[in-house]
Design a protein around this motif. Structure first.
Motif, PDB file in Angstrom:
ATOM      1  N   ASP A 225       0.828  -1.215   0.000  1.00 61.42           N
ATOM      2  CA  ASP A 225       0.000   0.000   0.000  1.00 61.42           C
ATOM      3  C   ASP A 225       0.859   1.261   0.000  1.00 61.42           C
ATOM      4  OD1 ASP A 225       0.966  -0.014   2.589  1.00 61.42           O
ATOM      5  OD2 ASP A 225      -0.988   0.297   3.534  1.00 61.42           O
TER       6      ASP A 225
ATOM      7  N   THR B 108       3.123   2.092   2.259  1.00 67.66           N
ATOM      8  CA  THR B 108       3.619   2.464   3.580  1.00 67.66           C
ATOM      9  C   THR B 108       4.985   1.821   3.822  1.00 67.66           C
ATOM     10  OG1 THR B 108       2.414   0.649   4.630  1.00 67.66           O
ATOM     11  CG2 THR B 108       1.342   2.809   4.623  1.00 67.66           C
ATOM     12  N   THR B 109       5.753   2.440   4.704  1.00 67.67           N
ATOM     13  CA  THR B 109       7.063   1.929   5.075  1.00 67.67           C
ATOM     14  C   THR B 109       7.173   1.933   6.592  1.00 67.67           C
ATOM     15  OG1 THR B 109       8.088   4.123   5.036  1.00 67.67           O
ATOM     16  CG2 THR B 109       8.135   2.861   2.976  1.00 67.67           C
TER      17      THR B 109
ATOM     18  N   HIS C 254       1.849  -5.315   9.392  1.00 70.15           N
ATOM     19  CA  HIS C 254       1.275  -4.022   9.031  1.00 70.15           C
ATOM     20  C   HIS C 254       0.339  -3.535  10.132  1.00 70.15           C
ATOM     21  CE1 HIS C 254      -1.141  -1.132   6.695  1.00 70.15           C
ATOM     22  NE2 HIS C 254      -0.062  -1.012   5.920  1.00 70.15           N
TER      23      HIS C 254
ATOM     24  N   SER D   6       1.028  -0.312  12.382  1.00 68.98           N
ATOM     25  CA  SER D   6       0.038   0.759  12.307  1.00 68.98           C
ATOM     26  C   SER D   6      -0.462   1.129  13.705  1.00 68.98           C
ATOM     27  CB  SER D   6      -1.138   0.334  11.431  1.00 68.98           C
ATOM     28  OG  SER D   6      -2.093   1.366  11.338  1.00 68.98           O
TER      29      SER D   6
ATOM     30  N   LEU E 290       4.081   3.102  11.149  1.00 70.34           N
ATOM     31  CA  LEU E 290       3.972   3.124   9.682  1.00 70.34           C
ATOM     32  C   LEU E 290       4.075   4.552   9.169  1.00 70.34           C
ATOM     33  CD1 LEU E 290       1.090   0.712   8.639  1.00 70.34           C
ATOM     34  CD2 LEU E 290       3.531   0.431   8.253  1.00 70.34           C
TER      35      LEU E 290
ATOM     36  N   ARG F 134       3.295   6.791   5.867  1.00 72.76           N
ATOM     37  CA  ARG F 134       2.583   6.822   4.594  1.00 72.76           C
ATOM     38  C   ARG F 134       3.240   7.846   3.687  1.00 72.76           C
ATOM     39  NH1 ARG F 134      -1.469   3.509   5.235  1.00 72.76           N
ATOM     40  NH2 ARG F 134      -2.441   3.296   7.277  1.00 72.76           N
ATOM     41  N   SER F 135       3.526   7.435   2.465  1.00 75.83           N
ATOM     42  CA  SER F 135       4.168   8.351   1.527  1.00 75.83           C
ATOM     43  C   SER F 135       3.166   9.427   1.093  1.00 75.83           C
ATOM     44  CB  SER F 135       4.710   7.592   0.314  1.00 75.83           C
ATOM     45  OG  SER F 135       3.655   6.923  -0.339  1.00 75.83           O
TER      46      SER F 135
END
Length: 87
Positions: A21, A23-24, A73, A77, A82, A84-85
């Motif tokens: 998705d 996320t990193t 994940h 989260s 997490l 999010r770009s």
């Protein structure tokens, strides 16, 4: 379903993870290694830990330890780890 798309060792017991998705996260395996079971004990060796790979979207090691990307994940989260770009 969330999958891992990329991983990179980041220290002796941590990985940088990229999910499907976008996320990193930086994930520490310290709690997993601390379980000190027959399956997790090899992960305490930094050279072995660095052999992590992605198998069918999950995080895995050669001895059969496998962690679902969905589970990772969700935990990352919930802990706010997490990233999010920006779109």
């Amino acid at each position: 379903m969330i999958k891992l798309t990329h991983l990179r060792p980041n220290g002796d017991s941590a990985l940088s993870l990229v999910f499907s998705d976008g996320t990193t996260a930086h994930w520490s395996a310290a709690d997993l290694i601390a379980r000190d079971t027959v399956m997790t004990r090899p992960l305490a060796d930094p050279a072995y830990f660095a052999r992590a790979f992605i198998e069918s979207g999950a995080l895995a090691w050669p001895n059969g330890v496998e962690l679902s990307a969905d589970s990772l994940h969700q935990r990352l989260s919930a802990s706010g780890a997490l990233v999010r770009s920006a779109a």
